[in-house]
Write an enzyme that holds these catalytic residues in place. Structure first.
Site, PDB file in Angstrom:
ATOM      1  N   GLY A  32       2.900   2.357  10.877  1.00 20.36           N
ATOM      2  CA  GLY A  32       3.831   3.472  10.698  1.00 20.36           C
ATOM      3  C   GLY A  32       4.562   3.879  11.967  1.00 20.36           C
ATOM      4  CD  GLU A  47      -2.809   5.371   7.012  1.00 23.00           C
ATOM      5  OE1 GLU A  47      -2.846   5.407   5.770  1.00 23.00           O
ATOM      6  OE2 GLU A  47      -1.871   4.830   7.653  1.00 23.00           O
ATOM      7  CG  HIS A 103      -5.719   1.742   5.461  1.00 24.56           C
ATOM      8  ND1 HIS A 103      -5.221   2.699   6.313  1.00 24.56           N
ATOM      9  CD2 HIS A 103      -4.711   0.853   5.271  1.00 24.56           C
ATOM     10  CE1 HIS A 103      -3.954   2.404   6.598  1.00 24.56           C
ATOM     11  NE2 HIS A 103      -3.628   1.283   5.974  1.00 24.56           N
ATOM     12  CE  LYS A 137      -0.117   3.154   4.853  1.00 24.46           C
ATOM     13  NZ  LYS A 137       0.053   3.220   6.292  1.00 24.46           N
ATOM     14  CG  ASN A 184      -1.709   1.218   1.424  1.00 16.54           C
ATOM     15  OD1 ASN A 184      -1.746   2.082   0.554  1.00 16.54           O
ATOM     16  ND2 ASN A 184      -2.365   1.333   2.571  1.00 16.54           N
ATOM     17  CD  GLU A 210      -3.128  -2.514   7.500  1.00 19.64           C
ATOM     18  OE1 GLU A 210      -2.097  -2.768   6.902  1.00 19.64           O
ATOM     19  OE2 GLU A 210      -3.744  -1.443   7.364  1.00 19.64           O
ATOM     20  CB  SER A 239       5.715  -1.662  12.016  1.00 24.54           C
ATOM     21  OG  SER A 239       5.312  -0.328  12.308  1.00 24.54           O
TER      22      SER A 239
END
Ligand code: 13P
Length: 249
Positions: free
Chosen positions: A172, A96, A94, A11, A9, A166, A212
């Protein structure tokens, strides 16, 4: 046997030139690779990367999709717009999108149903926040996201569905869930799919881990019984790290 599925991904990274160059490097590195591999560039680079990927086995993914087929939906992208470009997989829900842009389960479920209707494969992302983990409700949160996200999805359509666990606190941040902690949630998701659908559907479902993922923690994660693949963010942005992840031993 579940086929290993490793997805990158990207992003909000890479212009068209950078995206084409990375896709090109991956094609040569993965020419003999048996695993299922997908890359999801930003929308603006999809058409360019689609051209580069033509004739290769790497799947083209999108990072999101609107919940409608057409109309007055400023800023949204329809499933037909994605399939026209050669996109075959879309990442939905996702963290985010959920936590930065306020997407809830009901909206995500509408997107899931629409994507499946248009024969897109989906990666449905689920995962708890740090606060939810500390309150010891990670399992409940994840179960709920799976149940709500898959409402109305038939057993037949489950062949087009990958679930990505996730944990939000691992994305991240450099903090990976331990392989054992991740596998506990993966096992729970598989059990839930068996209850919701059937033993066969649950056992065949591919469940990715994301958060990560790096070359040096890939093998440990992938050795777990219920971790069938990875959804990689930062480490999918350079050929070197993503190739090492895909070719883990
Ligand atoms: P990182 O690998 O950068 O933690 O991102 C994970 C992710 O969000 C993939 O969708």
């Amino acid at each position: 046997m579940r086929k290993v599925f490793i997805a990158g991904n990207w992003k909000m990274h890479k212009n068209r030139v950078e995206a084409a160059s990375l896709a090109g490097e991956l094609i040569s590195a993965f020419s003999g690779e048996k695993k299922k591999i997908m890359i999801a560039p930003p929308f603006t680079a999809l058409a360019t990367v689609a051209e580069v990927l033509k004739g290769s086995k790497i799947l083209l993914g999108a990072q999101n999709m609107g919940p409608e087929e057409k109309g007055a939906h400023t800023g949204e992208i329809s499933p037909q717009m994605l399939t026209e470009l050669g996109v075959s997989v879309v990442i939905l829900g996702h963290s985010e999108r959920r936590h930065v842009y306020g997407e809830g389960d009901e909206l995500i479920n509408r997107k899931v149903l629409l994507a499946l209707k248009h024969n897109l494969e989906i990666i449905l992302c689920v995962g708890e926040t740090l606060d939810e983990r500390e309150k010891d409700i990670a399992a409940q949160v994840v179960e709920n996201q799976v149940v709500e996200g898959l409402k109305g999805v038939s057993e037949k359509a489950m062949k087009q569905v990958t679930i990505a666990y996730e944990p939000v606190w691992a994305i991240g941040t450099g903090r990976t869930a331990t392989a054992g902690d991740a596998d506990t949630i993966h096992t729970l998701i598989r059990g839930l799919l068996i209850r919701l659908y059937s033993k066969k559907a649950g056992e065949e479902a591919v469940i990715q881990y994301g958060g990560s993922v790096k070359p040096d923690n890939t093998a440990e994660l992938m050795n777990m019984e219920n971790i069938d693949g990875l959804l990689v963010g930062g480490a999918s942005l350079t050929a070197d790290t993503f190739i090492k992840i895909v070719k883990y031993e």
